[in-house]
Design an enzyme around this catalytic site. Structure first.
Site, PDB file in Angstrom:
ATOM      1  N   ASN A 284      33.357  -5.490 -21.225  1.00 28.01           N
ATOM      2  CA  ASN A 284      33.842  -4.128 -20.966  1.00 28.01           C
ATOM      3  C   ASN A 284      33.592  -3.673 -19.527  1.00 28.01           C
ATOM      4  O   ASN A 284      34.289  -2.782 -19.044  1.00 28.01           O
ATOM      5  CB  ASN A 284      33.168  -3.164 -21.959  1.00 28.01           C
ATOM      6  CG  ASN A 284      33.253  -1.732 -21.495  1.00 28.01           C
ATOM      7  OD1 ASN A 284      34.262  -1.059 -21.690  1.00 28.01           O
ATOM      8  ND2 ASN A 284      32.195  -1.235 -20.841  1.00 28.01           N
TER       9      ASN A 284
ATOM     10  N   GLY B 126      28.730  -3.597 -19.356  1.00 29.62           N
ATOM     11  CA  GLY B 126      29.090  -2.233 -18.955  1.00 29.62           C
ATOM     12  C   GLY B 126      28.628  -1.230 -19.987  1.00 29.62           C
ATOM     13  O   GLY B 126      29.275  -0.222 -20.245  1.00 29.62           O
ATOM     14  N   ALA B 127      27.435  -1.522 -20.583  1.00 23.18           N
ATOM     15  CA  ALA B 127      26.943  -0.697 -21.689  1.00 23.18           C
ATOM     16  C   ALA B 127      26.187   0.537 -21.209  1.00 23.18           C
ATOM     17  O   ALA B 127      25.785   1.367 -22.025  1.00 23.18           O
ATOM     18  CB  ALA B 127      26.044  -1.539 -22.596  1.00 23.18           C
ATOM     19  N   SER B 128      25.997   0.690 -19.899  1.00 21.37           N
ATOM     20  CA  SER B 128      25.143   1.783 -19.425  1.00 21.37           C
ATOM     21  C   SER B 128      25.799   3.156 -19.522  1.00 21.37           C
ATOM     22  O   SER B 128      25.121   4.168 -19.431  1.00 21.37           O
ATOM     23  CB  SER B 128      24.681   1.511 -17.981  1.00 21.37           C
ATOM     24  OG  SER B 128      25.790   1.410 -17.115  1.00 21.37           O
TER      25      SER B 128
ATOM     26  N   TYR C  12      43.220  -3.394  -9.388  1.00 23.80           N
ATOM     27  CA  TYR C  12      42.803  -3.145 -10.772  1.00 23.80           C
ATOM     28  C   TYR C  12      43.845  -3.683 -11.767  1.00 23.80           C
ATOM     29  O   TYR C  12      43.506  -4.364 -12.743  1.00 23.80           O
ATOM     30  CB  TYR C  12      42.602  -1.638 -10.948  1.00 23.80           C
ATOM     31  CG  TYR C  12      42.116  -1.189 -12.310  1.00 23.80           C
ATOM     32  CD1 TYR C  12      40.770  -1.329 -12.658  1.00 23.80           C
ATOM     33  CD2 TYR C  12      42.988  -0.611 -13.232  1.00 23.80           C
ATOM     34  CE1 TYR C  12      40.319  -0.891 -13.903  1.00 23.80           C
ATOM     35  CE2 TYR C  12      42.540  -0.181 -14.465  1.00 23.80           C
ATOM     36  CZ  TYR C  12      41.204  -0.322 -14.801  1.00 23.80           C
ATOM     37  OH  TYR C  12      40.757   0.109 -16.033  1.00 23.80           O
TER      38      TYR C  12
ATOM     39  N   LYS D 132      43.357  -6.596 -14.588  1.00 22.75           N
ATOM     40  CA  LYS D 132      43.511  -6.340 -16.025  1.00 22.75           C
ATOM     41  C   LYS D 132      44.655  -7.167 -16.628  1.00 22.75           C
ATOM     42  O   LYS D 132      44.606  -7.552 -17.796  1.00 22.75           O
ATOM     43  CB  LYS D 132      43.736  -4.842 -16.269  1.00 22.75           C
ATOM     44  CG  LYS D 132      42.529  -3.968 -15.909  1.00 22.75           C
ATOM     45  CD  LYS D 132      41.296  -4.347 -16.705  1.00 22.75           C
ATOM     46  CE  LYS D 132      40.145  -3.365 -16.521  1.00 22.75           C
ATOM     47  NZ  LYS D 132      38.947  -3.720 -17.291  1.00 22.75           N
TER      48      LYS D 132
ATOM     49  N   SER E 167      43.483  -2.952 -19.830  1.00 26.30           N
ATOM     50  CA  SER E 167      43.967  -1.595 -19.567  1.00 26.30           C
ATOM     51  C   SER E 167      45.490  -1.597 -19.610  1.00 26.30           C
ATOM     52  O   SER E 167      46.124  -2.599 -19.256  1.00 26.30           O
ATOM     53  CB  SER E 167      43.514  -1.146 -18.170  1.00 26.30           C
ATOM     54  OG  SER E 167      44.204   0.021 -17.778  1.00 26.30           O
TER      55      SER E 167
ATOM     56  N   ASP F 140      24.347  -8.317 -13.052  1.00 26.22           N
ATOM     57  CA  ASP F 140      25.627  -8.086 -12.372  1.00 26.22           C
ATOM     58  C   ASP F 140      26.613  -9.114 -12.929  1.00 26.22           C
ATOM     59  O   ASP F 140      26.418 -10.323 -12.765  1.00 26.22           O
ATOM     60  CB  ASP F 140      25.422  -8.277 -10.858  1.00 26.22           C
ATOM     61  CG  ASP F 140      26.713  -8.062 -10.072  1.00 26.22           C
ATOM     62  OD1 ASP F 140      27.809  -8.164 -10.658  1.00 26.22           O
ATOM     63  OD2 ASP F 140      26.622  -7.811  -8.860  1.00 26.22           O
ATOM     64  N   VAL F 141      27.673  -8.643 -13.568  1.00 26.49           N
ATOM     65  CA  VAL F 141      28.580  -9.560 -14.285  1.00 26.49           C
ATOM     66  C   VAL F 141      29.348 -10.499 -13.354  1.00 26.49           C
ATOM     67  O   VAL F 141      29.919 -11.483 -13.817  1.00 26.49           O
ATOM     68  CB  VAL F 141      29.600  -8.797 -15.176  1.00 26.49           C
ATOM     69  CG1 VAL F 141      28.904  -7.958 -16.225  1.00 26.49           C
ATOM     70  CG2 VAL F 141      30.551  -7.948 -14.334  1.00 26.49           C
TER      71      VAL F 141
ATOM     72  N   ILE G 108      41.286   7.407 -21.132  1.00 24.53           N
ATOM     73  CA  ILE G 108      40.159   7.742 -22.000  1.00 24.53           C
ATOM     74  C   ILE G 108      39.227   8.687 -21.243  1.00 24.53           C
ATOM     75  O   ILE G 108      38.949   8.444 -20.052  1.00 24.53           O
ATOM     76  CB  ILE G 108      39.388   6.454 -22.402  1.00 24.53           C
ATOM     77  CG1 ILE G 108      40.348   5.396 -22.986  1.00 24.53           C
ATOM     78  CG2 ILE G 108      38.247   6.775 -23.372  1.00 24.53           C
ATOM     79  CD1 ILE G 108      41.165   5.828 -24.179  1.00 24.53           C
TER      80      ILE G 108
END
Ligand code: NAP
Length: 259
Positions: free
Chosen positions: A102, A25-27, A167, A171, A154, A75-76, A200
């Site tokens: 991430n 998810g570094a993009s 979600y 998490k 999260s 794709d993770v 965040i």
């Protein structure tokens, strides 16, 4: 009264020279900040996400800042792609020291309206993805007898949040996965911890809209949203070589929200 200007706080600094880190998810958002932070501290970064263009921009920015990074579009949630990515990272850089899971998505809606697809997609990205990456990364890390794994969970997975059953479950599941894998790998000098961010500033929170964000700020004891750099520094701390006895923990970074 004029607002006081605040000097930005000094960032955490850790020597990661010679180390190799995968950041998923570094993009954009938190993942991009994590990748830039690990690179600024000396790690060579394998940047993972689906959007190759955004990854290329990150790799260029890290290079311009004097660091080293390479894009590994993936794709993770795809097991074969994840296994191939970890193999390619080890082939390219010769080792693997740090894994930051991430990548994450939300598909919010209340339970009666939650479709099977929305449930499955969120679980596949947020929970299956980290499982796939940890399984693949554990092999080179076990061989090296060294590793630092940080999973981005999260507060939603700890306190629950209406509209986020998929979600929150993903998490919360990630926390159980973190604690279990930590116990399995502790004997090989591999630590596994989670960071649980509160609200965040990011595209994910922008999507909630300004009215809801004002409400959120009132509820947070720190009276502000967190910055991606503050999560990145928490990740850097857990990824530090000196944190070898810190494992199976959840570091909550939420301005006091659930404390
Ligand atoms: P974001 O801006 O939406 O970024 C999400 C990242 O995940 C993107 O880089 C996206 O890249 C990647 N991603 C999504 N699905 C993917 C997939 N199937 N395969 C590979 N990469 C994928 O989110 P963020 O706010 O930075 O959040 C990052 C993490 O922090 C998430 O796990 C999130 O749940 C967690 N978190 C965020 C907050 C917050 O307030 N922002 C609070 C608590 C926890 P591509 O689209 O290019 O694939």
């Amino acid at each position: 009264m004029a607002e006081k200007t605040v000097t930005p706080p000094a960032r955490l600094s850790v020597d990661l020279t010679g180390q190799v880190a995968i950041v998923t998810g570094a993009s954009q958002g938190i993942g991009r900040a994590v990748a830039e932070t690990l690179a600024a501290n000396g790690a060579r970064v394998a940047a993972v996400a689906r959007n190759a263009e955004k990854l290329a921009s990150l790799v260029a920015a890290i290079g311009e800042a004097g660091g080293e990074a390479k894009a590994f579009p993936c794709d993770v949630s795809n097991g074969e792609a994840v296994a191939a990515t970890v193999e390619a990272v080890v082939e390219t850089f010769g080792r693997l020291d740090i894994l930051v899971n991430n990548a994450g998505i939300t598909r919010d809606t209340l339970l009666p309206r939650m479709g099977d697809e929305e449930w499955d997609e969120v679980i596949a990205t947020n929970l299956r993805g980290p499982f796939l990456f940890m399984r693949a990364a554990s092999r080179p890390m076990m061989q090296q007898r060294y590793g630092r794994i940080v999973n981005v969970s999260s507060v939603s997975g700890m306190m629950g949040n209406p509209g986020q059953s998929n979600y929150s479950a993903s998490k919360a599941g990630l926390i159980g996965l973190t604690r279990t894998v930590a116990k399995e790998l502790a004997g090989r000098k591999i630590t596994v911890n989670a960071v649980a961010p509160g609200f965040i500033a990011s595209d994910m929170t922008d999507a909630l809209g300004p009215a809801l964000m004002d409400e959120v700020k009132k509820r947070v004891p720190a009276k502000r949203l967190g910055e991606a750099s503050e999560i990145a520094d928490a990740v850097l701390f857990l990824a530090s070589p000196s944190m070898g006895y810190l494992t199976a923990q959840v570091l909550v970074v939420d301005g006091g929200l659930i404390g």
